[in-house]
Design an enzyme around this catalytic site. Sequence first.
Site, PDB file in Angstrom:
ATOM      1  N   CYS A   1      46.279  35.689  54.933  1.00  0.00           N
ATOM      2  CA  CYS A   1      45.575  37.161  54.463  1.00  0.00           C
ATOM      3  C   CYS A   1      46.161  38.171  55.083  1.00  0.00           C
ATOM      4  O   CYS A   1      46.709  39.173  55.904  1.00  0.00           O
ATOM      5  CB  CYS A   1      43.836  37.333  55.731  1.00  0.00           C
ATOM      6  SG  CYS A   1      43.208  38.371  55.210  1.00  0.00           S
TER       7      CYS A   1
ATOM      8  N   GLU B   1      36.302  35.311  44.316  1.00  0.00           N
ATOM      9  CA  GLU B   1      35.774  34.346  45.174  1.00  0.00           C
ATOM     10  C   GLU B   1      34.812  33.739  43.821  1.00  0.00           C
ATOM     11  O   GLU B   1      34.211  32.510  44.277  1.00  0.00           O
ATOM     12  CB  GLU B   1      34.586  35.021  46.321  1.00  0.00           C
ATOM     13  CG  GLU B   1      35.405  35.828  47.333  1.00  0.00           C
ATOM     14  CD  GLU B   1      35.720  34.254  48.189  1.00  0.00           C
ATOM     15  OE1 GLU B   1      35.141  33.555  48.350  1.00  0.00           O
ATOM     16  OE2 GLU B   1      37.255  34.300  48.849  1.00  0.00           O
TER      17      GLU B   1
ATOM     18  N   ASP C   1      42.624  32.153  56.170  1.00  0.00           N
ATOM     19  CA  ASP C   1      41.911  33.653  55.875  1.00  0.00           C
ATOM     20  C   ASP C   1      40.838  34.724  55.419  1.00  0.00           C
ATOM     21  O   ASP C   1      39.601  33.563  56.371  1.00  0.00           O
ATOM     22  CB  ASP C   1      42.757  33.566  53.954  1.00  0.00           C
ATOM     23  CG  ASP C   1      41.772  34.601  52.923  1.00  0.00           C
ATOM     24  OD1 ASP C   1      42.270  35.704  53.180  1.00  0.00           O
ATOM     25  OD2 ASP C   1      41.939  34.600  52.052  1.00  0.00           O
ATOM     26  N   SER C   2      39.951  35.463  55.720  1.00  0.00           N
ATOM     27  CA  SER C   2      38.937  35.573  55.169  1.00  0.00           C
ATOM     28  C   SER C   2      37.820  35.044  54.532  1.00  0.00           C
ATOM     29  O   SER C   2      36.893  34.551  54.912  1.00  0.00           O
ATOM     30  CB  SER C   2      38.598  37.026  54.788  1.00  0.00           C
ATOM     31  OG  SER C   2      38.699  37.101  53.407  1.00  0.00           O
TER      32      SER C   2
ATOM     33  N   CYS D   1      47.627  40.468  47.931  1.00  0.00           N
ATOM     34  CA  CYS D   1      46.206  40.298  49.164  1.00  0.00           C
ATOM     35  C   CYS D   1      46.110  38.913  48.645  1.00  0.00           C
ATOM     36  O   CYS D   1      46.251  38.757  47.097  1.00  0.00           O
ATOM     37  CB  CYS D   1      44.805  41.012  47.705  1.00  0.00           C
ATOM     38  SG  CYS D   1      43.373  40.487  48.727  1.00  0.00           S
TER      39      CYS D   1
ATOM     40  N   HIS E   1      43.778  36.871  47.372  1.00  0.00           N
ATOM     41  CA  HIS E   1      43.184  36.637  46.641  1.00  0.00           C
ATOM     42  C   HIS E   1      43.362  36.551  44.803  1.00  0.00           C
ATOM     43  O   HIS E   1      43.321  36.037  44.490  1.00  0.00           O
ATOM     44  CB  HIS E   1      41.222  37.402  46.844  1.00  0.00           C
ATOM     45  CG  HIS E   1      40.579  36.590  48.033  1.00  0.00           C
ATOM     46  ND1 HIS E   1      40.871  36.819  49.124  1.00  0.00           N
ATOM     47  CD2 HIS E   1      39.611  36.167  47.673  1.00  0.00           C
ATOM     48  CE1 HIS E   1      40.290  36.497  49.750  1.00  0.00           C
ATOM     49  NE2 HIS E   1      38.542  35.643  49.092  1.00  0.00           N
TER      50      HIS E   1
HETATM   51  N1  DGL Z   1      42.336  38.001  51.527  1.00  0.00           N
HETATM   52  C1  DGL Z   1      42.349  38.617  52.213  1.00  0.00           C
HETATM   53  C2  DGL Z   1      43.996  39.286  51.961  1.00  0.00           C
HETATM   54  O1  DGL Z   1      44.834  38.636  51.445  1.00  0.00           O
HETATM   55  C3  DGL Z   1      41.340  39.871  51.974  1.00  0.00           C
HETATM   56  C4  DGL Z   1      40.111  39.216  51.006  1.00  0.00           C
HETATM   57  C5  DGL Z   1      39.029  40.426  51.939  1.00  0.00           C
HETATM   58  O2  DGL Z   1      39.065  41.216  51.525  1.00  0.00           O
HETATM   59  O3  DGL Z   1      38.475  39.396  52.704  1.00  0.00           O
HETATM   60  O4  DGL Z   1      43.727  40.592  51.782  1.00  0.00           O
END
Ligand code: DGL
Length: 267
Positions: free
Chosen positions: A74, A152, A11-12, A184, A186
């Site tokens: 991600c 985050e 993931d990022s 997402c 996150h």
């Molecule tokens: N966790 C990532 C996702 O599922 C994205 C977060 C980011 O914007 O880097 O899209």
Amino acid sequence: MSGTAPIGVFDSGVGGLTVLEALRRALPGERFLYLGDTARLPYGTKSEPTVRQYAVNAAAHLVARGIKLLVVACNTASSYALDAIARVVDVPVVGVVEPGVEAALATGARRIAVAGTEGTVASGAYQRALAMAAPGLEVRAVPCPLFVALAEEGWGDHPVTDLVAREYLGEVLGWGAEAIILGCTHYPLLLPSLRRVAGPDIRLVDSASAVAAAVGRVRFERNEKGGGTVHLLLTDGSDHFLRVARTILGETPQDLELVHLEPGGVS
Ligand code: DGL
């Protein structure tokens, strides 16, 4: 690929740890190699060519380290780059969009909202997958870019997050969404605030366990002795990442390495 090789997850940033945790529960005998591309986060506000380049680059790094299967944890990378990744790697690849759609359909909802990054929403990946899986669904997608920063920051249960969520989700709540896909990885970190804002009746769909189930259906050589250990790779180090990681994994990751990813081209 030998059964003792790790499963790669990327993931990022910290979001993919929500998927990693579900994978560890479902496959407790495996070893995991998690890559957080923290130096290039966020992916969600970047263009498709950039996300494809980053994602292929990260996937190639994990494959070069000998993973036996790759989970693209991600949504932005899964939406924009799953095909490009699958073309360049020689291990099975599992993304998060299809399992997210599967989990949403399992709720029985017919009016479904997708909350995601700007990239995920703009790609239309969820909208297409939902329309193909169940024609006739009513679908709306909303970009919620600030959610990534709030996750985050560790503000999953916070008045500021409540306020932002009201702003982003007000329209789909007014529309009568029956389920909201947390599109997402996150966003599940914001569940306490999101639940408060959405109210008790709306299904908030976190795809993590559906992703783990999808991995469970893939044919690969299993490891019974890996013990769910995690080796963590970050492209930029921060205490911050470790703090959030501890709340998700229930332990501070000890096995940590900083890596530099050489950008590679991708078509
Ligand atoms: N966790 C990532 C996702 O599922 C994205 C977060 C980011 O914007 O880097 O899209």
